[in-house]
Design an enzyme around this catalytic site. Sequence first.
Site, PDB file in Angstrom:
ATOM      1  N   LYS B 151     -47.413 -27.347 -24.646  1.00 58.70           N
ATOM      2  CA  LYS B 151     -47.114 -28.426 -25.127  1.00 58.70           C
ATOM      3  C   LYS B 151     -48.379 -29.372 -25.276  1.00 58.70           C
ATOM      4  O   LYS B 151     -48.678 -29.959 -26.496  1.00 58.70           O
ATOM      5  CB  LYS B 151     -46.114 -29.217 -24.318  1.00 58.70           C
ATOM      6  N   LYS B 175     -47.378 -26.971 -36.129  1.00 59.83           N
ATOM      7  CA  LYS B 175     -47.179 -28.247 -35.627  1.00 59.83           C
ATOM      8  C   LYS B 175     -47.635 -28.444 -34.320  1.00 59.83           C
ATOM      9  O   LYS B 175     -47.566 -27.716 -33.435  1.00 59.83           O
ATOM     10  CB  LYS B 175     -45.649 -28.651 -36.125  1.00 59.83           C
ATOM     11  N   GLU B 178     -44.185 -32.671 -29.760  1.00 63.12           N
ATOM     12  CA  GLU B 178     -43.565 -33.881 -29.945  1.00 63.12           C
ATOM     13  C   GLU B 178     -44.204 -34.705 -29.028  1.00 63.12           C
ATOM     14  O   GLU B 178     -44.230 -35.996 -29.040  1.00 63.12           O
ATOM     15  CB  GLU B 178     -42.108 -34.123 -30.106  1.00 63.12           C
ATOM     16  N   HIS B 265     -39.087 -35.193 -36.305  1.00 70.28           N
ATOM     17  CA  HIS B 265     -38.768 -34.504 -35.070  1.00 70.28           C
ATOM     18  C   HIS B 265     -37.592 -35.262 -34.493  1.00 70.28           C
ATOM     19  O   HIS B 265     -37.813 -36.554 -34.674  1.00 70.28           O
ATOM     20  CB  HIS B 265     -40.078 -34.135 -34.335  1.00 70.28           C
ATOM     21  N   HIS B 298     -35.619 -31.390 -37.977  1.00 71.46           N
ATOM     22  CA  HIS B 298     -34.910 -30.503 -36.935  1.00 71.46           C
ATOM     23  C   HIS B 298     -33.501 -30.956 -37.072  1.00 71.46           C
ATOM     24  O   HIS B 298     -33.235 -31.995 -36.826  1.00 71.46           O
ATOM     25  CB  HIS B 298     -35.431 -30.928 -35.632  1.00 71.46           C
ATOM     26  N   LYS B 305     -32.386 -22.804 -26.704  1.00 69.65           N
ATOM     27  CA  LYS B 305     -32.470 -23.589 -25.693  1.00 69.65           C
ATOM     28  C   LYS B 305     -31.640 -24.938 -25.776  1.00 69.65           C
ATOM     29  O   LYS B 305     -31.293 -25.515 -24.696  1.00 69.65           O
ATOM     30  CB  LYS B 305     -33.754 -23.855 -25.124  1.00 69.65           C
ATOM     31  N   GLY B 351     -36.360 -23.080 -28.532  1.00 72.96           N
ATOM     32  CA  GLY B 351     -35.760 -21.738 -27.933  1.00 72.96           C
ATOM     33  C   GLY B 351     -35.478 -20.454 -28.508  1.00 72.96           C
ATOM     34  O   GLY B 351     -34.888 -19.703 -27.933  1.00 72.96           O
ATOM     35  N   GLN B 371     -38.815 -22.344 -36.690  1.00 72.31           N
ATOM     36  CA  GLN B 371     -40.011 -22.740 -36.142  1.00 72.31           C
ATOM     37  C   GLN B 371     -39.793 -22.229 -34.638  1.00 72.31           C
ATOM     38  O   GLN B 371     -39.033 -22.618 -33.700  1.00 72.31           O
ATOM     39  CB  GLN B 371     -40.057 -24.357 -36.027  1.00 72.31           C
ATOM     40  N   PHE B 372     -40.863 -21.568 -34.112  1.00 71.75           N
ATOM     41  CA  PHE B 372     -41.077 -20.988 -32.544  1.00 71.75           C
ATOM     42  C   PHE B 372     -42.023 -21.555 -31.751  1.00 71.75           C
ATOM     43  O   PHE B 372     -43.229 -21.894 -32.354  1.00 71.75           O
ATOM     44  CB  PHE B 372     -41.100 -19.422 -32.919  1.00 71.75           C
ATOM     45  N   GLY B 374     -42.279 -21.113 -27.662  1.00 73.48           N
ATOM     46  CA  GLY B 374     -42.341 -19.824 -26.500  1.00 73.48           C
ATOM     47  C   GLY B 374     -42.016 -18.486 -27.346  1.00 73.48           C
ATOM     48  O   GLY B 374     -42.654 -17.629 -27.014  1.00 73.48           O
TER      49      GLY B 374
END
Lengths: 424, 424
Positions: B151, B175, B178, B265, B298, B305, B351, B371-372, B374
Amino acid sequence: MKYTDYVDLNYRPAKSDLVCEFYVEPAKGVSMKKATGAVASESSIGTWTTITKAPPRINKLGARVFLIKGNYVKIAYPFELFELGNMPQILSSIAGNIFGMKDIANLRLEDIKWPYQLMKSFEGPKYGIKGIRKILKIPKRPLIGTIVKPKVGLNSKEHAKVAYESWIGGLDLVKMDENLTSLKFNKFGKNVRESLKMRRKAEKETGEKKIYVPNVTAETTEMLRRARLVKKEGGRCVMIDIITVGWSALQTLRNENLNLILHGHRAGHAMMTRNPKHGISMLVIADIARLIGIDQLHIGTIVGKMAGERQEVTHISEEIEKKFVKERPVGHTLAESWGNIKPVFVICSGGIHPGHIPRIVKFLGKDIILQFGGGCHGHPNGTFSGAKAINQALCATMQNIPLKKCAKTHPELKMAIDKWGVVK
Amino acid sequence: MKYTDYVDLNYRPAKSDLVCEFYVEPAKGVSMKKATGAVASESSIGTWTTITKAPPRINKLGARVFLIKGNYVKIAYPFELFELGNMPQILSSIAGNIFGMKDIANLRLEDIKWPYQLMKSFEGPKYGIKGIRKILKIPKRPLIGTIVKPKVGLNSKEHAKVAYESWIGGLDLVKMDENLTSLKFNKFGKNVRESLKMRRKAEKETGEKKIYVPNVTAETTEMLRRARLVKKEGGRCVMIDIITVGWSALQTLRNENLNLILHGHRAGHAMMTRNPKHGISMLVIADIARLIGIDQLHIGTIVGKMAGERQEVTHISEEIEKKFVKERPVGHTLAESWGNIKPVFVICSGGIHPGHIPRIVKFLGKDIILQFGGGCHGHPNGTFSGAKAINQALCATMQNIPLKKCAKTHPELKMAIDKWGVVK
């Protein structure tokens, strides 16, 4: 790093750390260690899986859970995670995604301790308690004010007349309702001009200073335009609905440095503060408002139409009025040293009437603004008498005279008490 | 007017009324009629006591409870209560003090139906689904993107390198996190310049259009300065944390008309949306974001997650992607006719990994941005392979080929599935 790697109960927070206290309830089948680690991870550097090529130096930026006591948890965040003077960024970290994580069932941000470096990147109140008292030339007693009622529907002249009657009845402040900004039947510019004209008239007649509080809540550019108009027309104060406007615009208004008292209304706060297990505490909202620079803030009443427990309101009042706040052993207050950030004048408002005054002053002291809506304009004889009754009740309270005794020689107070009673 | 006077079950809302659906639980000992009347009163013209000299004409401005069905309630508000184009004012009325009232135990704002007059005072998305597809020249398939991970902690060159690998691996959007705006180790200006340089390089090498999404979340003036910088440097999109920034600044950014795609976001939303009985629904937040003018938002994932039920996410997706939304018999959606307000591209994020793609596309269709975080950079071989695996999983899904079959000939997807599995 796994979630549990973010828990280090031997860690002692550095002076430069930002510290948060959370109430945490793990999801079913999730350990407290994993749940709190997930919170620390997601609000600092982590995500739900390991990142393959992350440079190891980044681990030093991780937040650390350093205390778990029942459901209460303290987490320390390295200072480098935050942008100076950017409140939305800070909150996107410590009050962002974490509320939606599947590993937790409930999560509440209870308090924040700001490191000095971060604290001094915000303005704090321009006036605060002392500054407002100086403008009004009222050194000690609580201030008394009103919200014009009905909330909306009066035209600007009718609105200004209600304000005038409130001021000459003995009130210090008159504010617009949080629902009223610029409506078809009562446009902002005309409202401000009419009301300030009436304020000057009331000041001349009473020999006292008075404050009008117009609500500039709007999109940022329009909000600033309205605030400048108030300044130009001789106003001393503007009000902003801090929750529905948002932190970004609030910072902008404060940074604009218009030398206006900023009155913070909290409409909407209870959607996130009311549940004792999830969301964010009103203490945190008040904390942020102080840091950004609200001069006077609604915090609840102990009594009245809004929910708000006595202990909660007392804690908030201490948090934003004191220079040093002591840590509490149980219950949601971290220590805080506020440095040069001035104290905020707390406002008690929402369903209060003259019969509430002794009780509120007993618990919250004299550095408060008592603000009446229906409790003024609902007086059987109307606004002017309502304002007088409030003034009489305050005078009696300051002299330790029971309201019922005072009412014997003060007909306005008597009528108010006959309608609403005295609350012990 | 007494609280119960605000209940009129024979009332049929006028076309010009704003209508809200609430979930209401009265406080102990309070009737449903009184509790809902209290909500209608406090959010329109009333207060806790009668106002002595209120002109009777004002009663016409009162909100009316016109339907009570179990704990669900519909309230109609006269159009005159609201200021055109002022979202904070609207919310201070219909989502303000009411959440804290003592007469209610729980209250949740489930949906809002906007009258046309009010709707057209807002901009809506500049681009929406069609506009974004046109920029990227991708007519039909879901878009795929990533959030740079870790992050925070990477410097601007490292950050841009991760972005580059994601783009040439086959992703459309990259991106910022946040939590990242402008931090000591990764300043905004340098980040944008480096990343856009890498975007141009990736575009040249792949022959495809790509989007970089820098996070301009900040105090309003600084936010606008950063957005203009992005524009000047050739960017196509900016991201904003809509909850922590607030509605006022979001309107300002939209009104500025910089011709940038606005990526919304929602960090922090769950502090008010997660409790099914109290607060505000994510549907309402999405509704407001569409009205103000977020192009891509979003909304949750069905999987992953973050908490978010399938039905909820599907409803939100319909609400902000359709031109006409039908009323649902039970559960929280009012009819809506969106007029000229464009559809929003929904983003599924939080997640998710390649193994989730078939399930999400099955339920939400092709007009989504996957959107990924991890799930890309956590690939055993790192970002480039992670991006390829996502691309492969999407191609397979578009051709109705099971991921496990596709993985036999695509080693990157195979490694991803070996680590995270396939979710049915």
